[in-house]
Design a protein around this motif. Sequence first.
Motif, PDB file in Angstrom:
ATOM      1  N   ILE A   1      89.309 -60.583  72.387  1.00  0.00           N
ATOM      2  CA  ILE A   1      90.573 -61.296  72.631  1.00  0.00           C
ATOM      3  C   ILE A   1      91.313 -61.455  71.296  1.00  0.00           C
ATOM      4  N   ALA A   2      90.556 -61.801  70.249  1.00  0.00           N
ATOM      5  CA  ALA A   2      91.173 -61.979  68.925  1.00  0.00           C
ATOM      6  C   ALA A   2      91.718 -60.654  68.399  1.00  0.00           C
ATOM      7  N   ARG A   3      90.969 -59.567  68.601  1.00  0.00           N
ATOM      8  CA  ARG A   3      91.442 -58.258  68.121  1.00  0.00           C
ATOM      9  C   ARG A   3      92.744 -57.876  68.828  1.00  0.00           C
ATOM     10  N   LEU A   4      92.782 -58.114  70.144  1.00  0.00           N
ATOM     11  CA  LEU A   4      93.992 -57.768  70.900  1.00  0.00           C
ATOM     12  C   LEU A   4      95.172 -58.638  70.454  1.00  0.00           C
ATOM     13  N   ALA A   5      94.903 -59.933  70.264  1.00  0.00           N
ATOM     14  CA  ALA A   5      95.995 -60.836  69.865  1.00  0.00           C
ATOM     15  C   ALA A   5      96.537 -60.441  68.495  1.00  0.00           C
ATOM     16  N   ALA A   6      95.635 -59.959  67.629  1.00  0.00           N
ATOM     17  CA  ALA A   6      96.043 -59.613  66.258  1.00  0.00           C
ATOM     18  C   ALA A   6      96.601 -58.196  66.159  1.00  0.00           C
ATOM     19  N   GLY A   7      96.462 -57.418  67.222  1.00  0.00           N
ATOM     20  CA  GLY A   7      96.972 -56.045  67.179  1.00  0.00           C
ATOM     21  C   GLY A   7      96.022 -55.069  66.501  1.00  0.00           C
ATOM     22  N   LEU A   8      94.730 -55.403  66.445  1.00  0.00           N
ATOM     23  CA  LEU A   8      93.757 -54.494  65.811  1.00  0.00           C
ATOM     24  C   LEU A   8      93.282 -53.447  66.814  1.00  0.00           C
ATOM     25  N   GLY A   9      93.032 -52.248  66.312  1.00  0.00           N
ATOM     26  CA  GLY A   9      92.596 -51.163  67.199  1.00  0.00           C
ATOM     27  C   GLY A   9      91.440 -50.407  66.590  1.00  0.00           C
ATOM     28  N   ASP A  10      90.381 -51.125  66.224  1.00  0.00           N
ATOM     29  CA  ASP A  10      89.273 -50.515  65.482  1.00  0.00           C
ATOM     30  C   ASP A  10      88.151 -50.002  66.368  1.00  0.00           C
ATOM     31  N   ASP A  11      88.364 -49.969  67.667  1.00  0.00           N
ATOM     32  CA  ASP A  11      87.364 -49.368  68.559  1.00  0.00           C
ATOM     33  C   ASP A  11      88.094 -48.717  69.723  1.00  0.00           C
ATOM     34  N   LEU A  12      87.366 -47.985  70.555  1.00  0.00           N
ATOM     35  CA  LEU A  12      88.023 -47.225  71.625  1.00  0.00           C
ATOM     36  C   LEU A  12      88.738 -48.144  72.616  1.00  0.00           C
ATOM     37  N   LEU A  13      88.123 -49.292  72.928  1.00  0.00           N
ATOM     38  CA  LEU A  13      88.720 -50.159  73.948  1.00  0.00           C
ATOM     39  C   LEU A  13      90.089 -50.691  73.495  1.00  0.00           C
ATOM     40  N   THR A  14      90.164 -51.243  72.292  1.00  0.00           N
ATOM     41  CA  THR A  14      91.460 -51.785  71.834  1.00  0.00           C
ATOM     42  C   THR A  14      92.459 -50.645  71.612  1.00  0.00           C
ATOM     43  N   ALA A  15      92.003 -49.503  71.094  1.00  0.00           N
ATOM     44  CA  ALA A  15      92.918 -48.367  70.890  1.00  0.00           C
ATOM     45  C   ALA A  15      93.467 -47.883  72.236  1.00  0.00           C
ATOM     46  N   THR A  16      92.642 -47.949  73.283  1.00  0.00           N
ATOM     47  CA  THR A  16      93.100 -47.540  74.623  1.00  0.00           C
ATOM     48  C   THR A  16      94.197 -48.477  75.118  1.00  0.00           C
ATOM     49  N   VAL A  17      94.018 -49.770  74.876  1.00  0.00           N
ATOM     50  CA  VAL A  17      95.057 -50.742  75.284  1.00  0.00           C
ATOM     51  C   VAL A  17      96.371 -50.411  74.586  1.00  0.00           C
ATOM     52  N   TRP A  18      96.292 -50.077  73.284  1.00  0.00           N
ATOM     53  CA  TRP A  18      97.535 -49.768  72.545  1.00  0.00           C
ATOM     54  C   TRP A  18      98.172 -48.482  73.031  1.00  0.00           C
ATOM     55  N   ALA A  19      97.357 -47.575  73.563  1.00  0.00           N
ATOM     56  CA  ALA A  19      97.892 -46.273  73.988  1.00  0.00           C
ATOM     57  C   ALA A  19      98.297 -46.286  75.457  1.00  0.00           C
ATOM     58  N   SER A  20      98.521 -47.472  76.001  1.00  0.00           N
ATOM     59  CA  SER A  20      98.780 -47.564  77.439  1.00  0.00           C
ATOM     60  C   SER A  20      99.984 -48.442  77.750  1.00  0.00           C
ATOM     61  N   ARG A  21     100.639 -48.114  78.863  1.00  0.00           N
ATOM     62  CA  ARG A  21     101.702 -49.004  79.373  1.00  0.00           C
ATOM     63  C   ARG A  21     101.216 -49.719  80.633  1.00  0.00           C
ATOM     64  N   ALA A  22      99.946 -49.527  80.982  1.00  0.00           N
ATOM     65  CA  ALA A  22      99.404 -50.116  82.219  1.00  0.00           C
ATOM     66  C   ALA A  22      99.204 -51.625  82.048  1.00  0.00           C
ATOM     67  N   PRO A  23      99.236 -52.364  83.168  1.00  0.00           N
ATOM     68  CA  PRO A  23      98.914 -53.792  83.062  1.00  0.00           C
ATOM     69  C   PRO A  23      97.471 -53.997  82.598  1.00  0.00           C
ATOM     70  N   VAL A  24      97.258 -55.057  81.833  1.00  0.00           N
ATOM     71  CA  VAL A  24      95.909 -55.353  81.316  1.00  0.00           C
ATOM     72  C   VAL A  24      95.457 -56.696  81.885  1.00  0.00           C
ATOM     73  N   ILE A  25      94.272 -56.681  82.490  1.00  0.00           N
ATOM     74  CA  ILE A  25      93.687 -57.918  83.017  1.00  0.00           C
ATOM     75  C   ILE A  25      92.525 -58.300  82.104  1.00  0.00           C
ATOM     76  N   LEU A  26      92.553 -59.517  81.595  1.00  0.00           N
ATOM     77  CA  LEU A  26      91.441 -59.992  80.759  1.00  0.00           C
ATOM     78  C   LEU A  26      90.632 -61.015  81.539  1.00  0.00           C
ATOM     79  N   CYS A  27      89.326 -60.862  81.520  1.00  0.00           N
ATOM     80  CA  CYS A  27      88.441 -61.823  82.189  1.00  0.00           C
ATOM     81  C   CYS A  27      87.547 -62.445  81.113  1.00  0.00           C
ATOM     82  N   PRO A  28      88.033 -63.472  80.439  1.00  0.00           N
ATOM     83  CA  PRO A  28      87.229 -64.064  79.358  1.00  0.00           C
ATOM     84  C   PRO A  28      85.942 -64.676  79.909  1.00  0.00           C
ATOM     85  N   ALA A  29      84.874 -64.546  79.150  1.00  0.00           N
ATOM     86  CA  ALA A  29      83.600 -65.182  79.516  1.00  0.00           C
ATOM     87  C   ALA A  29      82.872 -65.522  78.238  1.00  0.00           C
TER      88      ALA A  29
END
Length: 409
Positions: A98-126
């Motif tokens: 959550i912190a990486r996404l909020a800060a705009g970091l893309g240091d792994d495949l998951l966050t980089a995928t979010v940046w490379a997408s226009r799709a809606p993103v659902i976060l399920c914090p746990a």
Amino acid sequence: MSPKRSNEQPFVVLGVAGGIAAYKSVELLRLLRQAGAHVAPVLTPDATRFVGALTFSALASEPARTTIFNDLTTPIPHTYLGQNADVIVIAPATAHVIARLAAGLGDDLLTATVWASRAPVILCPAMHTEMWEQPSVQENLSRLRARGYLILPPDDGALAGGDSGPGRLPDPESIAKLVMAVAIGSPAGPLSGHRVVITAGGTRENIDAVRVITNLSSGRQGHALAQVAARWGAEVDLITTSSAPIALDVARVVNVIRVSSAADMHEAVMGRREGASAVIMAAAVADFTVTSVTHKMKKAEGIPAIELIPTVDILAKLGQGDRGRQVLVGFAAETTNLVPAAIEKCQRKNCDFVVANNVADPHVGFEHPTNEVTIVDAVGVVEVVGLRDKEQVAVAILDKVASKLSGRA
Ligand SMILES: Cc1cc2nc3c(=O)[nH]c(=O)nc-3n(C[C@H](O)[C@H](O)[C@H](O)COP(=O)(O)O)c2cc1C
């Protein structure tokens, strides 16, 4: 730009971060596949410490990916995934991701995928309650929510380690339901093809030119209902006194009508009730208004006598006569005798359901982000919805409305 796959199946990127609830994502994957989705799992490196990528690969539509580099079949995996995704769901979403996404970091495949997408993103914090309550986590989520991310709040319940509190990943069934509703878009949601009128907030009755009588309703529950109904495919008329912002992802399908007094609310509701599949009266409408509003009263004029007269009972008026298949939902905010009073109100006002909440309880009702309600009909209790986020309470209420509508179709 890599070409988008043409396939009838919704393409779901299932992101899994390194939390203890990662094992539940395997079940989520199974449910999404069962619901007809094409699922591409992406695990953070730390997620693989909890559950093996092989388990996801064995059940998914394509091999689970864990790294942005060295993917022999897909040289640029983040753009392949991001551009093809109809929805990205991250379950569990750790405090760290959550912190990486909020800060705009893309240091792994998951966050980089979010940046490379226009799709809606659902976060399920746990996470554990102490982590969930950290201001940094809440601030990061607020920033993401403001950017249009959908946040499914955690449940309150048993946590790993034997303690209990808010932070538990919601059950995979409800996550899968939300993911599919978002993935296939509004037309296929449980309320698709329906127009729903929802009222929210407390009305304001002018005493004079500058003073008002109002109540403590924040409009949060009504706005949460509007958001969920829109995500479920409904066209929503939200008649609200609250100036709270409407989430970006649903703003385009919610018609917001701002009103102030009970008389304004009455006029707006009556103007939109015709042809609506459901009317949900979540607003706290004043029972009384002031007879005459003139100039600003002055101290020198002495103690004023304010004469009150009753307002129109909008809910009772909606319940009168034959309303066809329209589902009518009222709300009852009580401090005593909650459930019997709500059942009696449901009968007297000819509603399908009344949602009762005990506003004397801490964490419940007006101004709180959470609510705890009992849904009743004219016969008795339909469901007790334990303490949870108002969006999840909205899901429970709209579930009843959708079932009633499909029963009447
Ligand atoms: C046993 C164990 C359980 C953990 N559970 C959680 C959790 O439920 N939620 C969370 O936010 N972090 C949890 N953590 C901490 C994360 O694993 C850690 O912050 C990690 O760096 C997250 O990485 P990721 O976000 O890249 O997946 C846990 C750590 C351990 C050792």
